[in-house]
Design a protein around this motif. Structure first.
Motif, PDB file in Angstrom:
ATOM      1  N   LEU A  29       0.835  -1.197   0.000  1.00  0.00           N
ATOM      2  CA  LEU A  29       0.000   0.000   0.000  1.00  0.00           C
ATOM      3  C   LEU A  29       0.867   1.242   0.000  1.00  0.00           C
ATOM      4  CD1 LEU A  29      -2.621  -1.094   2.655  1.00  0.00           C
ATOM      5  CD2 LEU A  29      -2.804  -1.230   0.176  1.00  0.00           C
ATOM      6  N   ARG A  30       1.885   1.254   0.835  1.00  0.00           N
ATOM      7  CA  ARG A  30       2.724   2.433   0.940  1.00  0.00           C
ATOM      8  C   ARG A  30       3.496   2.678  -0.344  1.00  0.00           C
ATOM      9  NH1 ARG A  30       5.263   1.526   7.009  1.00  0.00           N
ATOM     10  NH2 ARG A  30       3.325   1.878   8.157  1.00  0.00           N
ATOM     11  N   GLY A  76       6.425  14.342   2.087  1.00  0.00           N
ATOM     12  CA  GLY A  76       6.704  13.115   1.350  1.00  0.00           C
ATOM     13  C   GLY A  76       5.589  12.693   0.429  1.00  0.00           C
ATOM     14  N   LEU A  77       4.441  13.345   0.521  1.00  0.00           N
ATOM     15  CA  LEU A  77       3.338  12.997  -0.362  1.00  0.00           C
ATOM     16  C   LEU A  77       3.286  13.901  -1.578  1.00  0.00           C
ATOM     17  CD1 LEU A  77       0.398  12.311   2.104  1.00  0.00           C
ATOM     18  CD2 LEU A  77       2.028  10.726   1.125  1.00  0.00           C
ATOM     19  N   GLU A 192      -2.827   5.018   4.785  1.00  0.00           N
ATOM     20  CA  GLU A 192      -1.816   4.009   5.108  1.00  0.00           C
ATOM     21  C   GLU A 192      -0.410   4.592   5.138  1.00  0.00           C
ATOM     22  OE1 GLU A 192      -2.478   0.814   5.970  1.00  0.00           O
ATOM     23  OE2 GLU A 192      -4.544   1.508   5.927  1.00  0.00           O
ATOM     24  N   HIS A 193      -0.257   5.815   4.648  1.00  0.00           N
ATOM     25  CA  HIS A 193       1.083   6.388   4.590  1.00  0.00           C
ATOM     26  C   HIS A 193       1.608   6.670   5.992  1.00  0.00           C
ATOM     27  CE1 HIS A 193       4.371   9.112   3.527  1.00  0.00           C
ATOM     28  NE2 HIS A 193       4.327   8.557   2.337  1.00  0.00           N
ATOM     29  N   LYS A 239      -1.716   7.285  20.193  1.00  0.00           N
ATOM     30  CA  LYS A 239      -0.441   7.225  19.484  1.00  0.00           C
ATOM     31  C   LYS A 239      -0.366   5.938  18.656  1.00  0.00           C
ATOM     32  CE  LYS A 239       2.948   8.539  21.980  1.00  0.00           C
ATOM     33  NZ  LYS A 239       4.045   8.528  22.980  1.00  0.00           N
ATOM     34  N   GLY A 240       0.078   6.079  17.439  1.00  0.00           N
ATOM     35  CA  GLY A 240       0.187   4.927  16.544  1.00  0.00           C
ATOM     36  C   GLY A 240      -1.012   4.750  15.638  1.00  0.00           C
ATOM     37  N   LYS A 241      -2.122   5.404  15.960  1.00  0.00           N
ATOM     38  CA  LYS A 241      -3.308   5.297  15.112  1.00  0.00           C
ATOM     39  C   LYS A 241      -3.195   6.232  13.919  1.00  0.00           C
ATOM     40  CE  LYS A 241      -6.667   3.762  18.574  1.00  0.00           C
ATOM     41  NZ  LYS A 241      -7.994   4.023  19.189  1.00  0.00           N
ATOM     42  N   SER A 242      -3.998   5.953  12.916  1.00  0.00           N
ATOM     43  CA  SER A 242      -3.999   6.788  11.728  1.00  0.00           C
ATOM     44  C   SER A 242      -4.939   7.974  11.924  1.00  0.00           C
ATOM     45  CB  SER A 242      -4.463   5.977  10.510  1.00  0.00           C
ATOM     46  OG  SER A 242      -5.843   5.655  10.636  1.00  0.00           O
TER      47      SER A 242
END
Length: 356
Positions: A29-30, A76-77, A192-193, A239-242
């Protein structure tokens, strides 16, 4: 000092919305997210203002804008990745969505036309098989707005609860479904990035910008009894969630703030920590919607026309956000709650009519 964890013995009646009125690996995905694709993703983070309403005085105006907390998230996108969807320029949004869909299709299915409805479902099914925590499964749900003539409008709800809608003029119901699937697929893919994850760096940047916007000081950020402190507490708890996962959680607090429930809890001496800890683990369900609708029925009985006025405002917000390609759940839930209130009001009026 208060604990950040709500005790099991907490009085649940103080934490109900209805108290205010009346009585796995993601490499594939990334790798499809190339820096050359410019996409105006709508900012997702809510303002600390809604959290600040749970206790103590409200923050000073103007309210903190969502995009001010979101700066730099798209590094980065490619340029414009964190830009704001501009409803005045739908061609830009359409081009961006098509670019992401083509990139996703080429990476997953090879060249050729992609069925975006199938692709969106396959995307979430793939996430489930790779171990994503999808409590209600991977089913993507579509909802058509009843209409006998174009333009047709369709909403799509993703497994986590996020909602998107058709953002183009759609002459057919099938095209409306495809349009909704496209914008949902674009957001699903970009979610997902790595830059869409809540990290320590992101938390520090968000809190610093919130402090600057409110002219606050660092002590406020470290105190969970302040609005900024509560905002930091919520970020660190997730923390860690999208971004989409965090927005799904924050929709509950946005609705509680909109409905007046947070204010009512403050008046009942609920601390921010109690409210945050309780509702951080409670999903938005029919019971909560029914309680909020009952609040609006009570408000209508006190101020005639209150529901109609709020419904008209909400429908305008929903339309503008849909055409801009934004995440819609907050606006959609508001409308559904208000329509539920209209139904409750009509049922109550019918029950009181004299029999012949």
């Amino acid at each position: 000092m208060e604990s950040n964890v709500i005790p099991d013995s907490i009085r649940p009646q103080r934490l109900q919305p209805g108290i205010g009125f009346g009585s796995g690996s993601t490499g594939t995905l990334r790798s499809s997210l190339r820096p050359g694709v410019t996409v105006p993703i709508a900012p997702l983070l809510p303002s600390p203002a809604s959290l600040a309403a749970s206790s103590g005085p409200p923050p000073p105006p103007p309210p903190l804008q969502l995009h001010s907390l979101y700066g730099g998230i798209g590094a980065g996108l490619g340029p414009g990745a964190t830009g704001h969807c501009n409803p005045g320029n739908p061609a830009v949004l359409k081009e961006a969505v098509e670019a992401v869909v083509r990139s996703f299709a080429k990476h997953t299915q090879g060249y050729g036309r992609v069925n975006v409805v199938e692709a969106l479902q396959e995307f979430w099914q793939m996430k489930l098989t790779r171990g994503a925590d999808l409590r209600n499964g991977a089913l993507v749900v579509y909802e058509m707005v009843p209409s006998n003539s174009p333009p047709y409008v369709c909403y799509v709800s993703l497994p986590g609860g996020s909602c998107f809608g058709s953002f183009q003029f759609c002459p057919t119901k099938a095209e409306a479904r495809r349009s909704a699937a496209k914008i949902a697929l674009m957001n699903s893919v970009f979610n997902e990035h790595p830059s869409r994850r809540i990290t320590d760096d992101f938390i520090e940047k968000s809190v610093s910008e919130a402090l600057a916007s409110f002219n606050g000081n660092r002590e406020e950020a470290d105190n969970p009894n302040t609005g900024i402190g509560a905002f930091r507490f919520m970020l660190e708890s997730n923390k860690g969630k999208s971004m989409l996962e965090f927005q799904e959680l924050m929709t509950v607090f946005q609705l509680l703030h909109w409905n007046g429930s947070l204010k009512a809890m403050r008046e009942r001496q609920c601390s921010r920590q109690e409210v945050l800890a309780h509702y951080s683990h409670r999903a938005l369900d029919d019971d909560m919607r029914t309680q909020m609708a009952a609040d609006w029925v009570n408000r209508e009985q006190s101020v005639a026309g209150a529901i109609g006025q709020e419904l008209a405002s909400t429908e305008r917000e929903l339309e503008e956000a849909r055409l801009a390609g934004r995440e819609l759940r907050f606006y959609k839930e508001k409308k559904d709650i208000l329509m539920l209130a209209v139904g409750q009001l009509n049922a109550a009026n019918t029950a009181t009519l004299p029999s012949h």
